[in-house]
Design a protein around this motif. Structure first.
Motif, PDB file in Angstrom:
ATOM      1  N   UNK A  20      -1.959 -11.163 -14.445  1.00  0.00           N
ATOM      2  CA  UNK A  20      -1.928  -9.762 -14.069  1.00  0.00           C
ATOM      3  C   UNK A  20      -0.493  -9.270 -14.013  1.00  0.00           C
ATOM      4  N   UNK A  21      -0.278  -8.063 -14.498  1.00  0.00           N
ATOM      5  CA  UNK A  21       1.043  -7.433 -14.449  1.00  0.00           C
ATOM      6  C   UNK A  21       1.264  -6.906 -13.030  1.00  0.00           C
ATOM      7  N   UNK A  22       2.292  -7.400 -12.354  1.00  0.00           N
ATOM      8  CA  UNK A  22       2.550  -6.978 -10.973  1.00  0.00           C
ATOM      9  C   UNK A  22       3.417  -5.723 -10.911  1.00  0.00           C
ATOM     10  N   UNK A  23       3.757  -5.193 -12.062  1.00  0.00           N
ATOM     11  CA  UNK A  23       4.570  -3.989 -12.119  1.00  0.00           C
ATOM     12  C   UNK A  23       3.698  -2.737 -12.167  1.00  0.00           C
ATOM     13  N   UNK A  24       4.308  -1.613 -11.861  1.00  0.00           N
ATOM     14  CA  UNK A  24       3.619  -0.321 -11.933  1.00  0.00           C
ATOM     15  C   UNK A  24       4.160   0.461 -13.124  1.00  0.00           C
ATOM     16  N   UNK A  25       3.258   1.176 -13.801  1.00  0.00           N
ATOM     17  CA  UNK A  25       3.627   1.957 -14.988  1.00  0.00           C
ATOM     18  C   UNK A  25       3.001   3.341 -14.862  1.00  0.00           C
ATOM     19  N   UNK A  26       3.745   4.363 -15.259  1.00  0.00           N
ATOM     20  CA  UNK A  26       3.274   5.738 -15.123  1.00  0.00           C
ATOM     21  C   UNK A  26       3.593   6.544 -16.372  1.00  0.00           C
ATOM     22  N   UNK A  27       2.725   7.509 -16.635  1.00  0.00           N
ATOM     23  CA  UNK A  27       2.985   8.547 -17.637  1.00  0.00           C
ATOM     24  C   UNK A  27       3.065   9.849 -16.853  1.00  0.00           C
ATOM     25  N   UNK A  28       3.988  10.702 -17.232  1.00  0.00           N
ATOM     26  CA  UNK A  28       4.143  11.980 -16.549  1.00  0.00           C
ATOM     27  C   UNK A  28       4.428  13.057 -17.599  1.00  0.00           C
TER      28      UNK A  28
END
Length: 191
Positions: free
Chosen positions: A2-10
């Motif tokens: 699992x990827x423990x990072x956070x990713x966002x589109x804005x």
């Protein structure tokens, strides 16, 4: 795994800086005013205060490096002053000379074409000017490089200064959010 990072589109609106901290005296609108991003979130690439559109954010430095690489296309829609000609579009495609860090630089060949119909996600945006000041037109420019204010400099170099600039695509990710909206995503691309 699992990827423990956070990713966002804005969909970064006009008038916001692509950052979370601004230490000069004058108040600026920052990304943290749009959403409660986790600590360590960084913008991948930037859009200047006057530009709008798709901005990716992450807590993963490796992901940031991958997206900023010259293998990932970034597509921009530029509203320009005047009715852009096919000749000007061909010049943009072949590469034009711009200034970068005090030296002359010729941009790499890229994809470009005239746009006649805009996607709904762009919306009305801010009013640039009224018709009394002359016509405007739109061009799509797809790059794999990203020099400071490059698209604006490219359109100006062929005689059609940019009035409004919107990034609509990064790699396979397209702008589908309304201005100011944020979406958390699992990942941008398969690593």
């Amino acid at each position: 795994m699992t990827d423990s990072h956070s990713h966002f589109m804005i969909h970064k609106p006009h008038g916001y800086l692509s950052q979370f901290i601004y230490e000069k005296k004058r108040h600026k609108k920052l990304l943290g005013e749009l959403y409660a991003f986790p600590e360590g979130t960084m913008a991948i690439g930037r859009l200047d205060e006057d530009s709008e559109g798709l901005l990716l954010l992450t807590t993963d430095g490796m992901m940031s490096e991958m997206v900023r690489s010259q293998t990932v296309e970034k597509e921009y829609y530029a509203q320009v002053d005047g009715i852009i000609t096919q000749e000007a579009v061909e010049q943009v495609k072949q590469g034009v000379e711009i200034g970068f860090k005090g030296i002359r630089y010729t941009t790499k060949p890229c994809e470009a074409h005239i746009i006649t119909e805009l996607p709904e996600c762009i919306g009305e945006g801010r009013r640039i000017r009224d018709e009394r000041h002359g016509p405007t037109s739109w061009i799509s420019i797809t790059l794999t490089e990203g020099k400071f204010r490059q698209v604006r400099k490219m359109t100006a170099a062929v005689g059609f200064p940019t009035l409004r600039l919107i990034r609509i695509r990064v790699g396979t990710l397209s702008l589908q959010l309304k201005a100011g909206e944020v979406a958390e995503v699992e990942s941008f691309f398969n690593k």
